[in-house]
Design an enzyme around this catalytic site. Structure first.
Site, mmCIF file in Angstrom:
data_model
loop_
_atom_site.group_PDB
_atom_site.id
_atom_site.type_symbol
_atom_site.label_atom_id
_atom_site.label_comp_id
_atom_site.label_asym_id
_atom_site.label_seq_id
_atom_site.Cartn_x
_atom_site.Cartn_y
_atom_site.Cartn_z
ATOM 1 N N LYS A 126 -5.546 12.590 4.379
ATOM 2 C CA LYS A 126 -5.630 12.275 2.713
ATOM 3 C C LYS A 126 -6.147 13.042 1.469
ATOM 4 C CE LYS A 126 -3.748 8.094 1.472
ATOM 5 N NZ LYS A 126 -3.243 6.804 1.722
ATOM 6 N N ASP A 166 0.931 7.714 -2.909
ATOM 7 C CA ASP A 166 -0.181 6.941 -2.534
ATOM 8 C C ASP A 166 0.099 6.694 -4.299
ATOM 9 O OD1 ASP A 166 -1.766 5.154 -0.709
ATOM 10 O OD2 ASP A 166 -3.149 6.110 -3.000
HETATM 11 P P1 NDP Z 1 1.662 2.971 -7.217
HETATM 12 O O1 NDP Z 1 0.695 3.826 -8.367
HETATM 13 O O2 NDP Z 1 2.757 2.621 -7.248
HETATM 14 O O3 NDP Z 1 0.979 0.721 -7.552
HETATM 15 C C1 NDP Z 1 -0.257 1.607 -8.096
HETATM 16 C C2 NDP Z 1 -0.332 -0.648 -8.639
HETATM 17 O O4 NDP Z 1 -1.895 -0.849 -8.551
HETATM 18 C C3 NDP Z 1 -0.520 -0.917 -10.517
HETATM 19 O O5 NDP Z 1 0.429 -2.099 -10.281
HETATM 20 C C4 NDP Z 1 -1.266 -0.689 -10.261
HETATM 21 O O6 NDP Z 1 -1.746 -0.909 -12.164
HETATM 22 C C5 NDP Z 1 -2.229 -2.004 -9.959
HETATM 23 N N1 NDP Z 1 -3.931 -0.660 -9.881
HETATM 24 C C6 NDP Z 1 -4.265 0.595 -9.534
HETATM 25 N N2 NDP Z 1 -5.496 0.039 -9.298
HETATM 26 C C7 NDP Z 1 -5.398 -0.273 -9.949
HETATM 27 C C8 NDP Z 1 -6.624 -0.848 -9.797
HETATM 28 N N3 NDP Z 1 -8.085 0.205 -10.006
HETATM 29 N N4 NDP Z 1 -7.121 -2.340 -10.697
HETATM 30 C C9 NDP Z 1 -6.534 -3.111 -10.883
HETATM 31 N N5 NDP Z 1 -5.276 -2.592 -10.228
HETATM 32 C C10 NDP Z 1 -5.483 -1.132 -9.934
HETATM 33 O O7 NDP Z 1 0.812 2.604 -5.449
HETATM 34 P P2 NDP Z 1 1.057 1.768 -4.597
HETATM 35 O O8 NDP Z 1 1.998 0.634 -4.550
HETATM 36 O O9 NDP Z 1 2.032 3.205 -3.595
HETATM 37 O O10 NDP Z 1 -0.192 1.878 -4.199
HETATM 38 C C11 NDP Z 1 -1.036 0.323 -3.769
HETATM 39 C C12 NDP Z 1 -1.511 0.339 -2.945
HETATM 40 O O11 NDP Z 1 -1.218 0.330 -1.187
HETATM 41 C C13 NDP Z 1 -2.702 1.377 -2.842
HETATM 42 O O12 NDP Z 1 -4.277 0.611 -1.854
HETATM 43 C C14 NDP Z 1 -1.666 2.319 -1.319
HETATM 44 O O13 NDP Z 1 -3.067 2.933 -1.320
HETATM 45 C C15 NDP Z 1 -1.660 1.569 -0.718
HETATM 46 N N6 NDP Z 1 -0.281 2.118 -0.079
HETATM 47 C C16 NDP Z 1 0.511 2.704 -0.304
HETATM 48 C C17 NDP Z 1 1.831 3.623 0.443
HETATM 49 C C18 NDP Z 1 3.015 3.588 -0.129
HETATM 50 O O14 NDP Z 1 4.062 4.169 0.618
HETATM 51 N N7 NDP Z 1 2.826 4.098 -1.279
HETATM 52 C C19 NDP Z 1 1.337 2.721 2.058
HETATM 53 C C20 NDP Z 1 0.313 1.387 2.615
HETATM 54 C C21 NDP Z 1 -0.874 1.782 1.545
HETATM 55 P P3 NDP Z 1 -1.785 0.038 -13.542
HETATM 56 O O15 NDP Z 1 -0.008 0.760 -13.284
HETATM 57 O O16 NDP Z 1 -2.525 -0.512 -13.664
HETATM 58 O O17 NDP Z 1 -2.299 1.307 -12.592
#
Ligand code: NDP
Length: 446
Positions: A126, A166
Site C-alpha cells: 500500500k 484508493d
Molecule cells: P474515494 O476517494 O473515491 O471516496 C471516498 C469517500 O469517502 C468520499 O465520499 C469521501 O468524502 C469519504 N471520506 C474519505 N475520508 C473520509 C473521512 N475521514 N471521513 C468521512 N468521509 C470520508 O475512495 P474509494 O471509494 O476508492 O474508497 C473508499 C473506501 O474503500 C476506503 O476505505 C478504501 O480503502 C476502500 N477500498 C477501495 C477500493 C477501491 O477499489 N477503490 C478497494 C478496496 C477498498 P470526501 O470527498 O469529503 O473526502
C-alpha cells in the site's frame, strides 16, 4: 483480551510506537490467528505471525511540486511493500491529508490477507501521500503525480509491485502516474491497475469493489435464506466504492437511502435510483462538489457533520474510510434492526463495534473479505495486460462474481462455529493467512 494476544500486541506496540491504526489491524487479526497457530505449531516455530507483521520494505520520500501560483509545495510519499510470498506486491495508493505511516501499514497488512483470499497470485502493499487533491486544479494534481512517480518508479514494476487507486486516487490520478512511469522507463506495461479502458484498463475495474461488496452481502444473506430484494440499505461515502455499491444494490432490488462525504450525509427515503445516482457521479467525479448539493437538488434532508448510522436500515455498507462506525453507532444499527454489515471500506468498524456485531450474531462481513473484489479485478487486469487481450464486460463481471462466492466459501470453511454461526472475521483472517504462511515456510527464512 487473551494473554497471548496481549503479549504479542505489547511487542507490536513497542516496535511501532504511535501507529494506532496498525495496532488495531494487527490486534484484530491476531485474535483470530493466535488460537489457530497454537493448534498448528509449524506456524509458531516458523514465527510467521511475527514476520508477517513486519513490512518487507518501507519507502518514504519527498514529493516537491509547484502549485498554480508558482509556489513550491512539499508532501511526503510512501510505499509499504508488506509481503510478496505469493506474488508481486499489490495494493492501492491513497492521497489524503490524514495519510501517515501507521495508516498505510494497517492498509498494507490487511491487503496481504485480502489478496490471498482472492486466490490470485498477489502479495500485499500500500502507498500514498498526505497530498490533498481536494480544491487542487487538474494541472496541480498532474504535477504532483509526476513528482510522486519520479521517485516511486524505481521501486515498482509489473513483476515487482503494482499499485492501484484508493481514496483520492481515481482514473485521473492513475492516468498521470502511468504517463510519468511510461516516460521514465520507456516501457508500456501493466505497472498500475485501474487504467483507462483505451490504454490497458479492464472493464468492470471501476465498478469492482462496490459490486463485489454487494455480491458478498448477497452470499451472506443467502446463508439465512434471504436476499437483497426489498431491503433498505444505508451506504456511507459517495466515492468510487459507494457509487457502484449503490448501483448494484439497486439493481438487485434493494433501496439505498443514504450517501455521504466528509461533511455530512443525505437521507433519501424514496431511494437513490439510477437517475439520482447519475447526479452523484457527475457531482463527485466531474464537478468534485459536496453531497449537500444532492439535498438541494432533490429536496431531501441533509445532516451536516453526521454519519448515516442512525437511519433505520436492514443492511449497512460503510464505504468511506477507517473507523467510521464506533460501538455506539453499531449498537444503534443493531437496535434498529440491521441484519447485515458488508464493509466496502477498509477497517470501517472499530474493534468495539465489531464486537457488538458479533455478539448480536448478525451477518458481519469484514472489509478484507467483502471489499476484495477491487483488488481481484486488478488481478484480472494484470492477467489481461500480460496476455495483451481484453475480456468483455460480462466475462470480467462473471469472474468477479465467482471470486466473491469463493471468498465467501473460504470464510465459511474457516469461520463456521460449532453452533452454525459464521464468524467471518475468523474466516477471513485464517483463510487469508494459510496460503501466505505456507508459502513463507516453503521459501525459507527470507
Ligand atoms: P474515494 O476517494 O473515491 O471516496 C471516498 C469517500 O469517502 C468520499 O465520499 C469521501 O468524502 C469519504 N471520506 C474519505 N475520508 C473520509 C473521512 N475521514 N471521513 C468521512 N468521509 C470520508 O475512495 P474509494 O471509494 O476508492 O474508497 C473508499 C473506501 O474503500 C476506503 O476505505 C478504501 O480503502 C476502500 N477500498 C477501495 C477500493 C477501491 O477499489 N477503490 C478497494 C478496496 C477498498 P470526501 O470527498 O469529503 O473526502
Amino acid at each position: 483480551m487473551d494473554p497471548r494476544v496481549q503479549q504479542f500486541m505489547a511487542m507490536i506496540k513497542a516496535k511501532n510506537p504511535g501507529e494506532n491504526e496498525f495496532h488495531q489491524a494487527v490486534q484484530e487479526v491476531s485474535e483470530s490467528l493466535i488460537p489457530f497457530i497454537e493448534e498448528n505449531p509449524k506456524y509458531k516455530h516458523a514465527k510467521i505471525l511475527e514476520r508477517i507483521a513486519e513490512p518487507e520494505r518501507t519507502i518514504i520520500f519527498r514529493v516537491p511540486w509547484l502549485d498554480d501560483k508558482g509556489e513550491i509545495q512539499i508532501n511526503r510519499g510512501f510505499r509499504i511493500e508488506m509481503n510478496c510470498a505469493i506474488g508481486p506486491y499489490k495494493g492501492g495508493l491513497r492521497f489524503h491529508p490524514s495519510v501517515n505511516l501507521g495508516i498505510l501499514k494497517f492498509l498494507a497488512f490487511e491487503q496481504v490477507f485480502k489478496n490471498s483470499l482472492t486466490t490470485l497470485p498477489m502479495g500485499g502493499g500500500k502507498g500514498g501521500s498526505d497530498f490533498d487533491p481536494k480544491g487542487k486544479s487538474d494541472n496541480e494534481v498532474m504535477r504532483f503525480c509526476q513528482s510522486f512517480m519520479t521517485e516511486l518508479f524505481r521501486h515498482i514494476g509489473p513483476e515487482t509491485d503494482v499499485p492501484a487507486g484508493d481514496i483520492g486516487v481515481g482514473g485521473r490520478e492513475i492516468g498521470y502516474l502511468f504517463g510519468q512511469y511510461k516516460r521514465l522507463k520507456n516501457e508500456f506495461s501493466g505497472v498500475l491497475t485501474g487504467k483507462g479502458i483505451e490504454w490497458g484498463g479492464s472493464l468492470i475495474r471501476p465498478e469492482a469493489t462496490g459490486y463485489g461488496a454487494t455480491y458478498f452481502a448477497q452470499e451472506m444473506l443467502a446463508t439465512r435464506g434471504d436476499s437483497l430484494k426489498g431491503k433498505i440499505v444505508c451506504i456511507s461515502g459517495s466515492g468510487n466504492v459507494a457509487q457502484y455499491a449503490t448501483e448494484k444494490v439497486t439493481e438487485l432490488g434493494g433501496r439505498v437511502v443514504t450517501s455521504s462525504d466528509s461533511n455530512g450525509f443525505i437521507y433519501d427515503p424514496k431511494g437513490i435510483d439510477a437517475e439520482k445516482l447519475a447526479f452523484i457521479m457527475e457531482l463527485k467525479n466531474v464537478h468534485r462538489g459536496r453531497i449537500r448539493e444532492y439535498a438541494e437538488k432533490f429536496g431531501v434532508q441533509y445532516f451536516e457533520n453526521k454519519r448515516p448510522w442512525g437511519i433505520i436500515c436492514d443492511i449497512a455498507m460503510p464505504n468511506a474510510t477507517q473507523n467510521e462506525i464506533n460501538a455506539e453507532e453499531a449498537k444503534t444499527l443493531v437496535k434498529n434492526g440491521c441484519i447485515c454489515v458488508a464493509e466496502g471500506a477498509n477497517m470501517p468498524s472499530t474493534i468495539e463495534a465489531v464486537e457488538v456485531f458479533l455478539n448480536a450474531r448478525i451477518l458481519y462481513g469484514p472489509g478484507k473479505a467483502a471489499n476484495a473484489g477491487g483488488v481481484a479485478t486488478s488481478g484480472l487486469e494484470m492477467t489481461q495486460n500480460s496476455m495483451r487481450l481484453p475480456w468483455s464486460r460480462e466475462e470480467v463481471d462473471e469472474r468477479l462474481h465467482t471470486i466473491m462466492k469463493n471468498i465467501h466459501t473460504t470464510c465459511v470453511l474457516y469461520g463456521k462455529q460449532k453452533d452454525g454461526f459464521i464468524n467471518y472475521v475468523d474466516g477471513a483472517n485464517i483463510g487469508g493467512f494459510v496460503k501466505v504462511a505456507n508459502a513463507m515456510i516453503a521459501q525459507g527464512v527470507v
